[in-house]
Design an enzyme around this catalytic site. Structure first.
Site, PDB file in Angstrom:
ATOM      1  N   ASP A  83       0.851  -1.197   0.000  1.00 28.30           N
ATOM      2  CA  ASP A  83       0.000   0.000   0.000  1.00 28.30           C
ATOM      3  C   ASP A  83       0.884   1.244   0.000  1.00 28.30           C
ATOM      4  OD1 ASP A  83      -2.325   1.912   0.922  1.00 28.30           O
ATOM      5  OD2 ASP A  83      -3.293   0.009   0.489  1.00 28.30           O
ATOM      6  N   LYS A 161      -3.358  -0.903  -7.053  1.00 25.25           N
ATOM      7  CA  LYS A 161      -4.429  -0.180  -6.340  1.00 25.25           C
ATOM      8  C   LYS A 161      -4.183   1.295  -6.608  1.00 25.25           C
ATOM      9  CE  LYS A 161      -5.931   0.968  -1.611  1.00 25.25           C
ATOM     10  NZ  LYS A 161      -5.907   0.540  -0.190  1.00 25.25           N
ATOM     11  N   ASP A 163      -5.414   5.067  -5.999  1.00 22.22           N
ATOM     12  CA  ASP A 163      -6.177   5.857  -5.026  1.00 22.22           C
ATOM     13  C   ASP A 163      -6.648   7.179  -5.639  1.00 22.22           C
ATOM     14  OD1 ASP A 163      -7.234   6.457  -2.511  1.00 22.22           O
ATOM     15  OD2 ASP A 163      -5.462   5.724  -1.450  1.00 22.22           O
ATOM     16  N   ASP A 218     -12.871   4.488   3.903  1.00 25.96           N
ATOM     17  CA  ASP A 218     -11.935   3.504   4.463  1.00 25.96           C
ATOM     18  C   ASP A 218     -12.571   2.760   5.640  1.00 25.96           C
ATOM     19  OD1 ASP A 218     -10.213   4.643   2.679  1.00 25.96           O
ATOM     20  OD2 ASP A 218      -8.673   5.142   4.153  1.00 25.96           O
TER      21      ASP A 218
END
Ligand code: GLA
Length: 394
Positions: A83, A161, A163, A218
């Protein structure tokens, strides 16, 4: 003929739009990179480490080892995803992303090689903005899509991923499409996970752009947060299909803020909703209970069922929920979810779950107990718990 075909195509599109039930663009014509035919499974470090120094090469490598040694890799958990905070805060003179030398002293390629050697895949993170979401603000991909995608592909990355922070007000669809095209141009198979938090209703457009899209804010390691993400995501069943999934965010199972029953509920609900199953606890220190929950192969099979349908909520009254997920072999998974603070019997019946009258074998996917169902489907469900049955004809 041409006209008949057009009429048919419009009808198909209309049916899909009605199924999504949310208006806007039809998702009938999905973009297809051939990946994520079932919801992605694996690990993401965010809920376990965030940006603490514990997020580093040694941690990622021992997580990969643990996935293999615990049998979770065999159960289907194969993406090991990094991440935010893996990069240095500035690009190099050539505009390239630079891995943080204190966390990844040898870069990302050796990490990819390490996980690939164990039969696993590597995921990475960036933002469709000028900088990422961490307060430090690591470089984002906006305006750098082609070269960043090339770098990820050269490192051997298998999953991105992407964002939504610091996006400078540029339309989401435009930003996420730019990275879709950049990933495609690398010719490397890279699962594309859109992390836009549901702000522009991505369930209406993102099946043309990515393999999954976050539908919520989140998640945190609390019951109300898990409940909120469930409630938002469960309404979007019509948007899920093979290759394209609603993503209610990472699993919190094992992180300590919820009870064992609550974690079992999260796992049950995420499997019913065909959600990505991304473990986000420190696997190196996981308890037996945590490993048992994550390794529940009957629920993993529900999540990964090749029909690729997300469960539909058929009862939602006073904290009592019934979800139904049709499965490829004709079976039905039925979840009875008690959101209230007291144990209670939850009842439904064959017609409510879409099954013709008859005799069914009903298997409890947590206890393994098998009973017969021929009318009513019911269970005593403790507070905050979920009972999941798999119903098979005959
Ligand atoms: C956002 C995302 C999270 C996580 C953090 C990292 O908040 O939604 O899932 O990736 O950024 O900074």
């Amino acid at each position: 003929m041409q006209q008949r075909f057009t009429v048919l195509a419009v009808l198909v599109a209309l049916v899909a739009a009605v199924q999504v039930g949310l208006g806007g663009d039809s998702q009938a014509i999905a973009w297809d990179n051939g990946l994520a035919r079932t919801p992605p499974m694996g690990f993401n470090n965010w809920n376990a480490t965030q940006c603490t120094p514990d997020f580093n090469a040694a941690m990622v490598e021992s997580t990969a080892d643990t996935l293999v040694s615990t049998g979770l890799a065999k159960s289907g958990y194969r993406y090991v995803n990094l991440d935010d905070c893996w990069a240095k805060s500035t690009r190099d003179d050539a505009g390239r992303l630079v891995p943080d030398p204190s966390r990844f002293p040898h870069g990302i390629k050796p990490i990819a090689d390490y996980v690939h050697a164990r039969g696993l895949k590597l995921g990475i993170y960036s933002s469709a903005g000028s900088t990422t979401c961490s307060a430090v603000g690591f470089p984002g991909g906006l305006g750098h899509e082609a070269s960043d995608a090339r770098q990820f592909a050269d490192w051997g990355v298998d999953y991105l991923k992407y964002d939504n922070c610091n996006n400078r007000g540029v339309d989401a669809r435009q930003r996420y499409t730019a990275m879709r095209d950049a990933l495609a141009a690398t010719h490397r198979p890279i699962v594309y996970s859109i992390c836009e938090w549901g702000q522009s209703a991505p369930w209406q457009w993102a099946s043309r752009v990515g393999n999954s899209w976050r539908t919520t804010a989140d998640i945190t390691d609390t019951w109300p947060s898990m409940q909120a993400n469930f409630r938002q995501n469960v309404q979007l069943a019509g948007a899920a299909q093979p290759g394209h999934w609603n993503d209610p965010d990472l699993l919190e199972v094992g992180n300590g803020g919820m009870t064992a029953a609550e974690y079992r509920s999260q796992f049950s609900l995420w499997a019913m909703m065909a959600a990505p199953l991304l473990i986000s606890t420190d696997l190196r220190r996981a308890s037996n209970e945590t490993l048992r929950v994550l390794g529940n192969s009957d629920l993993v099979a529900v999540d990964q069922d090749p029909l690729g349908r997300q469960a539909v909520q058929v009862v939602d009254t006073g904290g009592f929920n019934v979800l139904v997920k049709p499965l490829a072999n004709g079976d039905r998974a039925v979840a009875l979810f008690n959101e209230t603070a007291a144990g209670s019997t939850i009842r439904t019946d064959l017609s409510a779950v879409g099954l013709p009258a008859g005799r069914y074998r009903s298997r409890d996917l947590w206890s393994g107990a098998v009973t017969e169902a021929s009318g009513e489907i019911a269970a005593q469900v403790p507070a905050h718990s979920t009972v999941v049955y798999r119903l098979t004809a005959g």
